[in-house]
Design a protein around this motif. Structure first.
Motif, PDB file in Angstrom:
ATOM      1  N   PRO A 275       0.861  -1.303   0.023  1.00 44.00           N
ATOM      2  CA  PRO A 275      -0.099   0.067   0.002  1.00 44.00           C
ATOM      3  C   PRO A 275       0.939   1.246   0.024  1.00 44.00           C
ATOM      4  CG  PRO A 275      -0.796  -1.419   1.827  1.00 44.00           C
ATOM      5  CD  PRO A 275       0.368  -2.029   1.112  1.00 44.00           C
ATOM      6  N   PRO A 276       0.238   2.283  -0.624  1.00 46.24           N
ATOM      7  CA  PRO A 276       1.079   3.601  -0.563  1.00 46.24           C
ATOM      8  C   PRO A 276       1.438   4.229   0.727  1.00 46.24           C
ATOM      9  CG  PRO A 276      -1.114   3.866  -1.086  1.00 46.24           C
ATOM     10  CD  PRO A 276      -0.864   2.608  -1.029  1.00 46.24           C
ATOM     11  N   THR A 277       2.469   4.689   1.179  1.00 45.79           N
ATOM     12  CA  THR A 277       2.922   5.182   2.448  1.00 45.79           C
ATOM     13  C   THR A 277       2.204   6.546   2.655  1.00 45.79           C
ATOM     14  OG1 THR A 277       5.030   6.458   1.849  1.00 45.79           O
ATOM     15  CG2 THR A 277       4.948   4.042   2.367  1.00 45.79           C
ATOM     16  N   PRO A 278       1.991   7.462   1.395  1.00 50.92           N
ATOM     17  CA  PRO A 278       1.194   8.856   1.708  1.00 50.92           C
ATOM     18  C   PRO A 278      -0.167   8.419   2.193  1.00 50.92           C
ATOM     19  CG  PRO A 278       2.204   8.862  -0.398  1.00 50.92           C
ATOM     20  CD  PRO A 278       2.459   7.439   0.215  1.00 50.92           C
ATOM     21  N   SER A 279      -0.733   9.106   3.209  1.00 49.84           N
ATOM     22  CA  SER A 279      -2.020   8.898   3.807  1.00 49.84           C
ATOM     23  C   SER A 279      -3.187   9.204   2.780  1.00 49.84           C
ATOM     24  CB  SER A 279      -2.246   9.594   4.910  1.00 49.84           C
ATOM     25  OG  SER A 279      -2.322  11.006   4.635  1.00 49.84           O
ATOM     26  N   GLU A 280      -4.332   8.582   2.845  1.00 49.99           N
ATOM     27  CA  GLU A 280      -5.275   8.721   1.840  1.00 49.99           C
ATOM     28  C   GLU A 280      -5.770  10.200   1.851  1.00 49.99           C
ATOM     29  OE1 GLU A 280      -8.380   5.562   1.507  1.00 49.99           O
ATOM     30  OE2 GLU A 280      -9.393   6.823   2.668  1.00 49.99           O
ATOM     31  N   ARG A 281      -5.289  11.238   2.822  1.00 52.47           N
ATOM     32  CA  ARG A 281      -5.520  12.372   2.767  1.00 52.47           C
ATOM     33  C   ARG A 281      -4.573  13.151   1.935  1.00 52.47           C
ATOM     34  NH1 ARG A 281      -3.811  17.062   5.307  1.00 52.47           N
ATOM     35  NH2 ARG A 281      -2.417  15.758   6.541  1.00 52.47           N
ATOM     36  N   ILE A 282      -3.376  12.668   1.995  1.00 47.68           N
ATOM     37  CA  ILE A 282      -2.284  13.332   1.007  1.00 47.68           C
ATOM     38  C   ILE A 282      -2.220  12.985  -0.599  1.00 47.68           C
ATOM     39  CG2 ILE A 282       0.200  13.693   1.167  1.00 47.68           C
ATOM     40  CD1 ILE A 282       0.041  14.147   4.189  1.00 47.68           C
ATOM     41  N   LEU A 283      -2.563  11.548  -0.529  1.00 47.41           N
ATOM     42  CA  LEU A 283      -2.334  10.865  -1.708  1.00 47.41           C
ATOM     43  C   LEU A 283      -2.799  11.692  -3.023  1.00 47.41           C
ATOM     44  CD1 LEU A 283      -1.127   8.149  -2.966  1.00 47.41           C
ATOM     45  CD2 LEU A 283      -3.302   7.115  -2.568  1.00 47.41           C
ATOM     46  N   PRO A 284      -4.295  12.096  -2.772  1.00 42.78           N
ATOM     47  CA  PRO A 284      -4.557  12.787  -4.090  1.00 42.78           C
ATOM     48  C   PRO A 284      -3.477  14.039  -4.667  1.00 42.78           C
ATOM     49  CG  PRO A 284      -6.306  12.411  -2.947  1.00 42.78           C
ATOM     50  CD  PRO A 284      -4.978  11.936  -2.038  1.00 42.78           C
ATOM     51  N   SER A 285      -2.971  14.697  -3.661  1.00 44.91           N
ATOM     52  CA  SER A 285      -2.055  15.755  -3.756  1.00 44.91           C
ATOM     53  C   SER A 285      -0.746  15.303  -4.490  1.00 44.91           C
ATOM     54  CB  SER A 285      -1.682  16.736  -2.487  1.00 44.91           C
ATOM     55  OG  SER A 285      -2.786  17.421  -2.241  1.00 44.91           O
ATOM     56  N   VAL A 286      -0.111  14.203  -3.953  1.00 46.09           N
ATOM     57  CA  VAL A 286       0.862  13.449  -4.424  1.00 46.09           C
ATOM     58  C   VAL A 286       0.909  13.066  -5.834  1.00 46.09           C
ATOM     59  CG1 VAL A 286       2.600  11.534  -4.178  1.00 46.09           C
ATOM     60  CG2 VAL A 286       1.629  12.344  -2.036  1.00 46.09           C
ATOM     61  N   LEU A 287      -0.363  12.503  -6.121  1.00 48.27           N
ATOM     62  CA  LEU A 287      -0.509  12.087  -7.691  1.00 48.27           C
ATOM     63  C   LEU A 287      -0.479  13.310  -8.603  1.00 48.27           C
ATOM     64  CD1 LEU A 287      -3.124   9.604  -6.650  1.00 48.27           C
ATOM     65  CD2 LEU A 287      -1.256   8.957  -8.207  1.00 48.27           C
ATOM     66  N   ARG A 288      -1.419  14.433  -7.992  1.00 51.28           N
ATOM     67  CA  ARG A 288      -1.367  15.607  -8.840  1.00 51.28           C
ATOM     68  C   ARG A 288       0.050  16.482  -8.846  1.00 51.28           C
ATOM     69  NH1 ARG A 288      -6.851  16.436  -6.197  1.00 51.28           N
ATOM     70  NH2 ARG A 288      -8.351  15.429  -7.654  1.00 51.28           N
ATOM     71  N   GLY A 289       0.706  16.139  -7.776  1.00 45.44           N
ATOM     72  CA  GLY A 289       2.060  17.056  -7.986  1.00 45.44           C
ATOM     73  C   GLY A 289       2.867  16.280  -9.172  1.00 45.44           C
TER      74      GLY A 289
END
Length: 268
Positions: free
Chosen positions: A182-196
């Protein structure tokens, strides 16, 4: 890290606490991991062996990127672009008090991080090791579109839905037994990681042609997320680059020794 004691450190940089592992003694080499993982996850995947680098008399600092692993971060898309992640890497060098140019190594997202840092502050770097360079330039557009769609999937259906879709994507046969964790960024941050990451690309060719530290590029075949085309283009642009492409798991196991030899050999 085998016989080498690992010391954990942390520092505050641009609204985040960044955590790193510091092992070995000698000239400094820093390593930036790929997107969605962490040092601990990479170690569990068992792909990269750092022992030869430590045994070759290098101080190795590997850090968890902003929002990944033990490091903190906010849900800010622009915090996860390559230039922003490069700023974190330069912040780490400042925190470590690196006065001499250092060897910088990075895989995938970490490769983008290292190249942007080197373009911004070329005098800080003595050698570059670029592992599995990501999609770039011509191949980046489709990747970016996929990432934006993935961010919407996470927001709509959660991180598990994204991971399930990711597991359906083709992978090289030689990675079949490497766990997809599973990804280590939390579910809250994951969309921002993907968009960045969707907003990111490797530096423009002209900027890379002006980079003079010797570079070792280590790529593997048959992986659409890390196409050999990027590695070959980088090898053609960087003035002093060696390229090695692996097609088997046993060949990937030679990377630690190749990196150690590159870092300790005479400057080409």
């Amino acid at each position: 890290m085998g016989m080498h004691t690992v010391r954990e450190g942390r520092f505050r940089h641009r609204r985040a606490d960044l955590v790193y592992d510091d092992a070995g003694e000698g000239p400094l080499a820093v390593y930036a991991h790929g997107g969605f993982v962490s040092q601990a996850i990479e170690d569990r995947m068992g792909l990269f062996d750092w022992e030869p680098v430590l045994d070759a008399g290098r101080r190795l600092v590997r850090y968890d990127a902003r929002g990944h692993g033990r490091s903190t971060g906010g849900a800010v898309d622009t915090d996860f672009t390559y230039p922003s992640l490069a700023d974190d890497l330069l912040g780490l060098l400042g925190h470590l008090g690196a006065l001499e140019p250092v060897a910088a190594m990075g895989a995938s997202m970490g490769c983008g991080t290292v190249l942007h840092a080197a373009v911004r502050a070329p005098a800080r770097f003595s050698r570059l090791v670029l592992l599995i360079p990501p999609t770039a330039w011509a191949t980046r557009k489709a990747y970016a579109q996929g990432n934006r769609e993935s961010a919407e999937t996470v927001e709509r259906e959660g991180a598990d839905a994204w991971l399930a879709a990711k597991r359906q994507q083709p992978r090289p046969a030689f990675l079949s037994d490497v766990p997809q964790l599973p990804p280590t960024p939390s579910e809250r941050i994951l969309p921002s990681v993907l968009r960045g990451l969707a907003m990111s690309d490797l530096p423009p060719p002209a900027a890379l042609e002006a980079l003079h530290p010797p570079a070792l590029i280590l790529a593997w075949s048959d992986d659409p997320g890390h196409p050999v085309s990027t590695a070959e283009t980088l090898a053609g642009l960087l003035p002093r680059a060696d390229l090695h492409i692996s097609r088997t798991r046993s060949d990937i196991r030679t990377w630690g020794g190749r990196i150690a030899e590159f870092l300790t050999g005479p400057r080409p």
